[in-house]
Design a protein around this motif. Structure first.
Motif, PDB file in Angstrom:
ATOM      1  N   LYS A   1       2.081   6.518  -6.901  1.00  0.00           N
ATOM      2  CA  LYS A   1       0.461   6.349  -7.808  1.00  0.00           C
ATOM      3  C   LYS A   1       0.335   5.301  -8.626  1.00  0.00           C
ATOM      4  O   LYS A   1       0.013   5.541  -9.869  1.00  0.00           O
ATOM      5  N   ILE A   2       0.560   4.349  -8.184  1.00  0.00           N
ATOM      6  CA  ILE A   2       0.636   3.190  -9.168  1.00  0.00           C
ATOM      7  C   ILE A   2      -1.124   2.986 -10.228  1.00  0.00           C
ATOM      8  O   ILE A   2      -0.825   3.264 -11.060  1.00  0.00           O
TER       9      ILE A   2
ATOM     10  N   LYS B   1      10.218  -1.721   0.146  1.00  0.00           N
ATOM     11  CA  LYS B   1      10.664  -2.743  -0.123  1.00  0.00           C
ATOM     12  C   LYS B   1       9.683  -3.618  -0.778  1.00  0.00           C
ATOM     13  O   LYS B   1       9.115  -4.672  -0.390  1.00  0.00           O
ATOM     14  N   GLN B   2       9.381  -3.681  -1.669  1.00  0.00           N
ATOM     15  CA  GLN B   2       8.464  -4.038  -2.923  1.00  0.00           C
ATOM     16  C   GLN B   2       9.225  -4.553  -4.319  1.00  0.00           C
ATOM     17  O   GLN B   2      10.095  -3.610  -4.884  1.00  0.00           O
ATOM     18  N   VAL B   3       9.114  -5.666  -4.403  1.00  0.00           N
ATOM     19  CA  VAL B   3       9.137  -6.331  -5.919  1.00  0.00           C
ATOM     20  C   VAL B   3       9.269  -5.563  -7.035  1.00  0.00           C
ATOM     21  O   VAL B   3       7.969  -5.258  -7.568  1.00  0.00           O
TER      22      VAL B   3
ATOM     23  N   GLY C   1       0.802  -0.959  -0.309  1.00  0.00           N
ATOM     24  CA  GLY C   1       0.207   0.201   0.143  1.00  0.00           C
ATOM     25  C   GLY C   1       1.162   1.547  -0.198  1.00  0.00           C
ATOM     26  O   GLY C   1       0.484   2.287  -0.820  1.00  0.00           O
ATOM     27  N   ASP C   2       2.151   1.165   0.616  1.00  0.00           N
ATOM     28  CA  ASP C   2       2.860   2.761   0.941  1.00  0.00           C
ATOM     29  C   ASP C   2       3.244   2.485  -0.066  1.00  0.00           C
ATOM     30  O   ASP C   2       3.768   3.720  -1.339  1.00  0.00           O
ATOM     31  N   PHE C   3       3.909   1.826  -0.976  1.00  0.00           N
ATOM     32  CA  PHE C   3       4.884   2.234  -2.384  1.00  0.00           C
ATOM     33  C   PHE C   3       3.288   2.255  -3.239  1.00  0.00           C
ATOM     34  O   PHE C   3       4.342   3.558  -4.313  1.00  0.00           O
TER      35      PHE C   3
ATOM     36  N   ILE D   1       7.621   2.611 -13.763  1.00  0.00           N
ATOM     37  CA  ILE D   1       7.578   1.344 -12.917  1.00  0.00           C
ATOM     38  C   ILE D   1       6.773   0.238 -13.462  1.00  0.00           C
ATOM     39  O   ILE D   1       5.423  -0.013 -13.421  1.00  0.00           O
ATOM     40  N   LEU D   2       7.259  -1.204 -12.846  1.00  0.00           N
ATOM     41  CA  LEU D   2       7.174  -2.103 -12.982  1.00  0.00           C
ATOM     42  C   LEU D   2       6.998  -2.907 -11.697  1.00  0.00           C
ATOM     43  O   LEU D   2       7.631  -3.256 -11.341  1.00  0.00           O
ATOM     44  N   SER D   3       5.833  -3.432 -10.977  1.00  0.00           N
ATOM     45  CA  SER D   3       5.621  -3.720  -9.575  1.00  0.00           C
ATOM     46  C   SER D   3       5.262  -4.565  -9.693  1.00  0.00           C
ATOM     47  O   SER D   3       3.977  -5.014 -10.721  1.00  0.00           O
ATOM     48  N   LEU D   4       5.732  -6.063  -9.147  1.00  0.00           N
ATOM     49  CA  LEU D   4       4.544  -7.231  -8.752  1.00  0.00           C
ATOM     50  C   LEU D   4       3.156  -6.197  -7.646  1.00  0.00           C
ATOM     51  O   LEU D   4       3.016  -5.336  -6.946  1.00  0.00           O
ATOM     52  N   LYS D   5       2.000  -7.178  -7.752  1.00  0.00           N
ATOM     53  CA  LYS D   5       0.899  -6.925  -7.876  1.00  0.00           C
ATOM     54  C   LYS D   5       0.983  -7.804  -6.346  1.00  0.00           C
ATOM     55  O   LYS D   5      -0.501  -7.564  -5.737  1.00  0.00           O
TER      56      LYS D   5
END
Length: 148
Positions: free
Chosen positions: A13-14, A91-93, A6-8, A40-44
């Protein structure tokens, strides 16, 4: 959404800047444009280590990278693309996707310069208005090229 994910998501602003998503990954525009089209490419799901990815997530990552590279090449004709996975603070992939440009490019009535070419990109990036970010995001969405 709370916790690390959530913080990430709030910081980058994902949801507001989402370009494309698959079952496991979200590609969004970076709020600070290091270079034109930076994302940004982020794991869900919440995940703090690359070694914790599941095989389906790795396969999906392959598909997502193909969509990103084909789309950004078509939209902005970058020279090369950098993927940075730093995770020092967040600290998020996730990967920072930085299209790189040898020369200035003109889009959206603005000249964009990759000031650190050919060195390590300056991640600070420029501050853009919500309207400017929305315009870039929409343009990329309009130029989406799916993996075929």
């Amino acid at each position: 959404m709370s916790g690390v994910l959530g913080d990430f998501s709030n910081k980058f602003k994902i949801e507001k800047l989402k370009i494309f998503e698959t079952k496991y990954w979200i590609w969004s525009l970076r709020p600070y444009q290091t270079t034109l089209g930076a994302g940004i490419l982020s794991l869900k799901r919440e995940c703090v280590a690359l070694s914790e990815l599941k095989s389906d997530e790795f396969c999906d990552l392959d598909n997502m990278i193909k969509v990103i590279e084909k789309t950004l090449k078509h939209a902005f004709n970058y020279d090369i693309i950098n993927y940075l996975m730093l995770m020092m603070i967040d600290k998020q992939v996730h990967y920072h996707i930085i299209p790189r440009y040898k020369a200035e490019v003109k889009y959206f009535k603005k000249l964009w310069t990759d000031s650190s070419w050919p060195g390590v990109p300056d991640l600070a990036g420029g501050t853009l208005s919500k309207d400017e970010l929305s315009e870039i995001c929409l343009y990329i969405k309009e130029n989406l090229i799916f993996n075929k």
